[in-house]
Write a protein that holds these residues in place. Structure first.
Motif, PDB file in Angstrom:
ATOM      1  N   ALA A  16       0.601  -1.211  -0.068  1.00 26.85           N
ATOM      2  CA  ALA A  16       0.041  -0.256   0.018  1.00 26.85           C
ATOM      3  C   ALA A  16       0.409   0.940   0.020  1.00 26.85           C
ATOM      4  CB  ALA A  16      -0.832  -0.122   1.059  1.00 26.85           C
ATOM      5  N   ARG A  17       2.391   0.961   0.742  1.00 31.78           N
ATOM      6  CA  ARG A  17       2.375   2.313   0.530  1.00 31.78           C
ATOM      7  C   ARG A  17       3.833   3.179  -0.442  1.00 31.78           C
ATOM      8  NH1 ARG A  17       5.109   0.335   5.730  1.00 31.78           N
ATOM      9  NH2 ARG A  17       3.931   1.489   7.392  1.00 31.78           N
ATOM     10  N   ARG A  18       4.162   1.271  -1.223  1.00 29.06           N
ATOM     11  CA  ARG A  18       4.733   1.454  -2.937  1.00 29.06           C
ATOM     12  C   ARG A  18       3.944   2.533  -3.498  1.00 29.06           C
ATOM     13  NH1 ARG A  18       6.780  -3.661  -1.446  1.00 29.06           N
ATOM     14  NH2 ARG A  18       5.504  -4.763  -2.911  1.00 29.06           N
ATOM     15  N   LEU A  19       2.989   1.726  -3.451  1.00 26.64           N
ATOM     16  CA  LEU A  19       2.094   1.854  -4.586  1.00 26.64           C
ATOM     17  C   LEU A  19       1.139   3.579  -4.272  1.00 26.64           C
ATOM     18  CD1 LEU A  19       0.272  -1.732  -5.330  1.00 26.64           C
ATOM     19  CD2 LEU A  19       2.503  -0.519  -7.252  1.00 26.64           C
ATOM     20  N   SER A  24      -4.445   1.886   4.398  1.00 30.32           N
ATOM     21  CA  SER A  24      -3.971   0.807   5.299  1.00 30.32           C
ATOM     22  C   SER A  24      -3.959  -0.403   5.171  1.00 30.32           C
ATOM     23  CB  SER A  24      -4.412   1.187   6.605  1.00 30.32           C
ATOM     24  OG  SER A  24      -5.896   0.462   6.677  1.00 30.32           O
ATOM     25  N   ALA A  25      -3.384  -1.313   4.890  1.00 32.64           N
ATOM     26  CA  ALA A  25      -3.458  -2.547   4.881  1.00 32.64           C
ATOM     27  C   ALA A  25      -4.602  -3.316   5.299  1.00 32.64           C
ATOM     28  CB  ALA A  25      -2.551  -3.570   4.978  1.00 32.64           C
ATOM     29  N   SER A  26      -5.462  -2.773   5.933  1.00 29.21           N
ATOM     30  CA  SER A  26      -6.112  -3.657   7.214  1.00 29.21           C
ATOM     31  C   SER A  26      -7.442  -2.467   6.487  1.00 29.21           C
ATOM     32  CB  SER A  26      -6.048  -2.521   8.811  1.00 29.21           C
ATOM     33  OG  SER A  26      -5.207  -2.903   9.306  1.00 29.21           O
ATOM     34  N   ILE A  58       2.163   5.500  -9.826  1.00 25.86           N
ATOM     35  CA  ILE A  58       2.393   4.576  -9.679  1.00 25.86           C
ATOM     36  C   ILE A  58       1.848   2.966 -10.073  1.00 25.86           C
ATOM     37  CG2 ILE A  58       4.049   3.076  -8.295  1.00 25.86           C
ATOM     38  CD1 ILE A  58       4.966   5.658  -7.795  1.00 25.86           C
ATOM     39  N   ASP A  59       2.990   1.985 -11.310  1.00 23.32           N
ATOM     40  CA  ASP A  59       2.257   0.945 -11.631  1.00 23.32           C
ATOM     41  C   ASP A  59       2.477  -0.063 -10.988  1.00 23.32           C
ATOM     42  OD1 ASP A  59      -0.197   2.407 -13.166  1.00 23.32           O
ATOM     43  OD2 ASP A  59       2.242   2.270 -15.348  1.00 23.32           O
ATOM     44  N   PRO A  60       1.885  -1.013 -10.779  1.00 23.24           N
ATOM     45  CA  PRO A  60       1.993  -2.171 -10.115  1.00 23.24           C
ATOM     46  C   PRO A  60       2.941  -3.352 -10.571  1.00 23.24           C
ATOM     47  CG  PRO A  60      -0.347  -2.332 -10.228  1.00 23.24           C
ATOM     48  CD  PRO A  60       0.326  -0.851 -10.652  1.00 23.24           C
ATOM     49  N   THR A  61       4.270  -3.953  -9.770  1.00 22.44           N
ATOM     50  CA  THR A  61       4.462  -4.812 -10.654  1.00 22.44           C
ATOM     51  C   THR A  61       4.099  -5.666 -10.669  1.00 22.44           C
ATOM     52  OG1 THR A  61       5.442  -5.313  -8.437  1.00 22.44           O
ATOM     53  CG2 THR A  61       7.028  -3.248  -9.704  1.00 22.44           C
ATOM     54  N   ALA A  62       4.573  -6.819 -11.471  1.00 23.67           N
ATOM     55  CA  ALA A  62       4.410  -7.929 -11.734  1.00 23.67           C
ATOM     56  C   ALA A  62       4.025  -8.765 -10.070  1.00 23.67           C
ATOM     57  CB  ALA A  62       4.817  -9.068 -12.364  1.00 23.67           C
ATOM     58  N   GLN A  63       5.309  -8.594 -10.146  1.00 22.66           N
ATOM     59  CA  GLN A  63       4.981  -8.978  -7.463  1.00 22.66           C
ATOM     60  C   GLN A  63       3.842  -8.183  -7.253  1.00 22.66           C
ATOM     61  OE1 GLN A  63       9.095  -8.240  -6.058  1.00 22.66           O
ATOM     62  NE2 GLN A  63       8.324  -8.717  -4.098  1.00 22.66           N
ATOM     63  N   ASP A  64       4.245  -7.501  -7.268  1.00 28.12           N
ATOM     64  CA  ASP A  64       2.584  -5.856  -6.689  1.00 28.12           C
ATOM     65  C   ASP A  64       1.408  -6.955  -7.082  1.00 28.12           C
ATOM     66  OD1 ASP A  64       4.427  -4.750  -4.981  1.00 28.12           O
ATOM     67  OD2 ASP A  64       3.850  -3.211  -7.428  1.00 28.12           O
TER      68      ASP A  64
END
Length: 187
Positions: A16-19, A24-26, A58-64
């Protein structure tokens, strides 16, 4: 899915922070769970779109995307678990009480939003018990906590957590029983 493959709160918070999702995660897990409980279906590639979450360019990576896919499968499987194994994705028990309490509030806010995205038609046809559960989740989502006696507060949070856990499974079971009346299915 093995325990090693399961998405945890810290991993989802980092995503969530990276993107730069502004949630929040919750709250993210609550949104996904609410969407699924309301009859929606989603795969990992569509989680952010279905939940109407956009990162700040911020585009999500394949890992995201793989992490989101695992989260979607994990959430769906745990809600459908006959052994009632569903757990809201919240900070670990060793985190401060106020942080865990706020995470429960965020999770409930997310759940209600996700449930709403799954489709208003489902909400209109809920049983009286399910409507009451939704109202109670709304009360929790609008709560702020006053802390006094740590032991009593811890016990109260455990009770609220258990209610939230069971509420999600009840709504999932009720809406899932209405094959085809839930929200949009995204594949």
């Amino acid at each position: 899915m093995t325990d090693a493959d399961e998405v945890d709160h810290d991993g989802l918070q980092a995503l969530a922070r990276r993107l730069r999702l502004g949630t929040s995660a919750s709250e993210l897990h609550g949104s996904l769970t609410g969407y699924l409980a309301g009859g929606g279906a989603v795969d990992g590639n569509a989680v952010l779109g279905v939940l109407e979450l956009d990162g700040e360019a911020i585009d999500p990576t394949a890992q995201d995307l793989a992490l989101l896919d695992r989260l979607a499968r994990q959430s769906q499987a745990s809600l459908a678990d006959a052994e009632l194994g569903f757990e809201p994705l919240l900070p670990a028990d060793d985190r401060p009480l106020h942080e865990r309490a706020e995470a429960v509030v965020e999770w409930c806010r997310g759940f209600l939003g996700g449930f709403g995205l799954a489709g208003a038609a489902v909400q209109a046809s809920l049983s009286g018990e399910a409507q009451e559960v939704l109202r109670d989740l709304g009360t929790i989502a609008g709560s702020s906590f006053d802390f006094g006696n740590e032991s009593e507060d811890e016990d109260a949070l455990i009770e609220v957590h258990e209610f939230v856990r069971m509420a999600a499974m009840l709504l999932f079971a009720e809406c899932g029983a209405r094959e085809g009346t839930g929200g949009n299915t995204v594949h």
